[in-house]
Design a protein around this motif. Sequence first.
Motif, PDB file in Angstrom:
ATOM      1  N   ARG A  20       6.479 -27.688 -36.990  1.00 50.45           N
ATOM      2  CA  ARG A  20       7.511 -28.417 -36.683  1.00 50.45           C
ATOM      3  C   ARG A  20       7.762 -30.286 -37.394  1.00 50.45           C
ATOM      4  N   THR A  51       9.932 -32.364 -32.430  1.00 44.00           N
ATOM      5  CA  THR A  51      10.521 -30.618 -31.523  1.00 44.00           C
ATOM      6  C   THR A  51       9.683 -29.912 -31.362  1.00 44.00           C
ATOM      7  N   GLU A  87      10.988 -26.740 -31.306  1.00 45.43           N
ATOM      8  CA  GLU A  87      11.687 -25.182 -31.883  1.00 45.43           C
ATOM      9  C   GLU A  87      10.472 -25.870 -33.440  1.00 45.43           C
ATOM     10  N   ASP A 131      14.336 -20.776 -40.060  1.00 39.74           N
ATOM     11  CA  ASP A 131      13.629 -21.309 -38.130  1.00 39.74           C
ATOM     12  C   ASP A 131      13.859 -19.877 -38.270  1.00 39.74           C
TER      13      ASP A 131
END
Length: 103
Positions: A45, A62, A64, A84
């Motif tokens: 992260r 984050t 995500e 990602d």
Amino acid sequence: MKPNDVKPEHTNTLLKRLYSNKKYTDTIRQEKYRKKLLKVNDLVRIVKERSFLEKEAVQKWTIEIFKIRKVERQNFPITYLLTDLNDEDILGSFYYEELRKAQ
């Protein structure tokens, strides 16, 4: 050697004695830093940017999750390139302190 005994011809030996361990301590510091490396394909992260008046209780990382694409070891401190989970590259590189390993 007493301070009163020091002559100009002794300066080289004294400087070597004082500063000879600087290279040694720098390499030890770099090796300790390199031991806590993250590896390629680790899930991490990123630290979240906070606004000026945002509370400390707000989440720092984050939501995500990202994957480490490449570890750039040629420069010190070491930086990481990320993607990602959809394999889209993230612009920029990140330091170890800006990343946290996801569980």
